[in-house]
Design an enzyme around this catalytic site. Structure first.
Site: not given
Ligand code: BG6
Length: 509
Positions: A63, A171, A201, A205, A263, A361
């Site tokens: 948008r 997600k 993701h 890795k 994850h 975090k």
């Molecule tokens: C994401 C989360 O899926 O993964 C984030 O939504 C997180 O909160 C991120 O910071 C971390 O990814 P990576 O690859 O840096 O471990």
């Protein structure tokens, strides 16, 4: 572009590269963080490695009152800032020739008509063959609208059997079992299961895929990979960053839904599952689903879970604010930014072996790892003073940032006594391989364009993971406060107490 012309290709590598065929990738949510930091750079990196077809085309949809040139400029900046491989003018020129922008609202059928026309034109001009991938890098509340619009403008349907349509979703796949099922039904109204690629993701890795190589390509680990030798398993995802500008997404979601549901439970599945009959999508997903359905949350939730929220503190010498003071976070938010849970697996291999998962975090440092901690030797023929510094053997799979594997074991300290102390034996990617690891999104985007699904969780796994998490988030929803922990520290005391109740400690961050 031929492969021989590609300077990034190792000439010793005789295997045929996995290269995508003719196609268009349509990116919804192109102005978002994920697109700028991960997706656009990954597309460039794939192109740089010679893995995209010559006519590959990318359409950004958002948008914004942009022309294609504006989109190219944004893409250029994000590639310059975040691409993994070196910037090459000729690669960029070639890639950007196939980049277009379609402005519009998700609610506007006219914008989707324009998208359909743009895609058809690319088929005619760039030979993209009627093959389209739609990447929904947008909040899930827009999914119903976008998939319906794709259907209405005819883009979801193939014109003949040789063509393909794929939809990629990010997600969160819902926020509990119920909403995950609803979301799935929405996408399924338009796309069949084999066309749906759910991105986690972590599975892209290298170090996560290496868990399978470690377990199933070697003889020495598998015999001890069970309750006879393993005392417990710790899966850690610690981040030093806060929520950044993601208040809108994160608040009300929290650490458990954000990263444990996907994850960390995927890591657990790869660690704990049985050997698949092959690495086909069907075989790998079946084993993961089997193990996820054996996972059990202990009955006494108060003793098996802990959560916390970061308070102000110091990180890397800088003072940082607490979660409740982050922009856009309500002052009474009870969203957890740290979660620890203990899980058990009801099968013969793992009965009685606890799996401890933690994610948070604003912790002291960024580290993701899986540690198998082994039982003590049944008998130590040494004096107690000689073994005071001997801990438990451990095999640590270091997912990031210092990618590799560590084996921790007791060794004699040089000298005249029989003193024994823990030492580490390390495998580091950087030292053993000359090639650098592709980014997770590079691998996963290529898999989407090739149509290779083993690294994408299927709906069953998503639902099984919510089944594990739902009782925990419901339990927390019924609780009054949330523990605070200092930014730059190790998480809430309640997480340490959870381990202490079992006579264990977390590995040091
Ligand atoms: C994401 C989360 O899926 O993964 C984030 O939504 C997180 O909160 C991120 O910071 C971390 O990814 P990576 O690859 O840096 O471990």
């Amino acid at each position: 572009m031929t492969n021989t012309a590609n300077p990034l290709r190792d000439p010793r590598d005789k295997r045929l590269p996995r290269v995508a065929g003719p196609c268009v990738l349509v990116l919804f949510g192109v102005t978002g963080d994920l697109s700028r930091k991960k997706l656009l750079p990954a597309i460039y990196d794939l192109s740089n490695r010679g893995l995209l077809p010559p006519g590959f085309s990318l359409i950004g949809f958002a948008r914004r009152d942009w022309e294609s040139e504006d989109f190219k400029q944004i893409a250029y900046e994000s590639v310059k800032a975040h691409a993994r491989t070196p910037f090459r003018e000729d690669v960029w020129e070639h890639l950007s020739e196939g980049m277009h922008f379609v402005p519009g609202e998700f609610s506007d059928p006219g914008a989707f008509e324009a998208l359909a026309m743009a895609v058809k034109e690319l088929d005619a001009v760039r030979g993209t063959g009627g093959n389209y991938a739609f990447y929904l890098s947008i909040p899930p509340r827009f999914f119903p609208q976008v998939v319906e619009q794709l259907q209405r403008c005819g883009l979801a349907e193939r014109q003949d059997e040789r063509q393909w349509r794929r939809v990629v979703i990010e997600k969160p796949f819902g926020s509990d079992l119920k909403t995950a099922k609803e979301l799935n039904a929405t996408v399924h109204r338009v796309f069949p299961e084999e066309s749906i690629f759910r991105i986690d993701h972590y599975l892209g890795k290298e170090t996560v895929q290496n868990i399978l190589a470690l377990r199933f390509a070697n003889t020495m680990y598998e015999p001890i990979w069970n309750r006879s030798y393993v005392d417990h398993v710790q899966i850690t995802m610690a981040e030093d960053i806060g929520i950044g500008g993601r208040a809108g997404y994160y608040d009300g979601i929290g650490a458990a839904r954000d990263v444990i549901q996907n994850h960390l439970l995927q890591l657990l599945a790869l660690i704990a599952m049985e050997e698949p009959t092959s690495f086909s999508a069907e075989a790998v997903r079946a084993e993961k689903a089997k193990i996820l359905s054996s996972v059990r949350v202990p009955g006494d939730l108060a003793a098996s879970v802990a959560r916390g929220q970061y308070a102000a503190g110091w990180q890397g010498g800088v003072s940082v604010r607490g979660y409740l003071d982050e922009e856009g976070i309500p002052a009474d938010s009870r969203t957890e930014t740290y979660a620890a849970i203990k899980l058990e697996i009801d099968n013969r291999r793992w009965a009685g072996v606890p799996f401890y998962l933690r994610a948070g975090k604003r912790l002291s440092r960024r580290v993701t790892e899986v540690a198998m901690v082994f039982q003590q030797a049944p008998h130590l023929p040494f004096s107690q003073t000689d073994t005071e510094e001997l801990g438990q053997n451990a095999l640590v799979m270091r997912v990031q940032p210092d990618e590799g594997i560590t084996v921790r074991f007791g060794s004699k300290v040089p000298g005249t006594s029989m003193e024994i102390r823990d030492v580490n034996m390390d495998f580091a990617y950087g030292e053993s391989f000359t090639e650098s690891s592709p980014e997770a999104y590079e691998r996963l985007l290529l898999d989407v364009l090739i149509g290779d699904p083993p690294l994408f969780p299927r709906q069953e796994e998503v639902e099984l993971s919510w089944r594990i998490l739902d009782p925990i988030t419901e339990f927390w929803a019924g609780q009054e406060g949330v523990d605070q922990y200092k930014s730059g520290g190790y998480g809430p005391d309640s997480a340490d107490e959870l381990m202490a109740r079992d006579g264990r400690v977390w590995r040091r961050l």
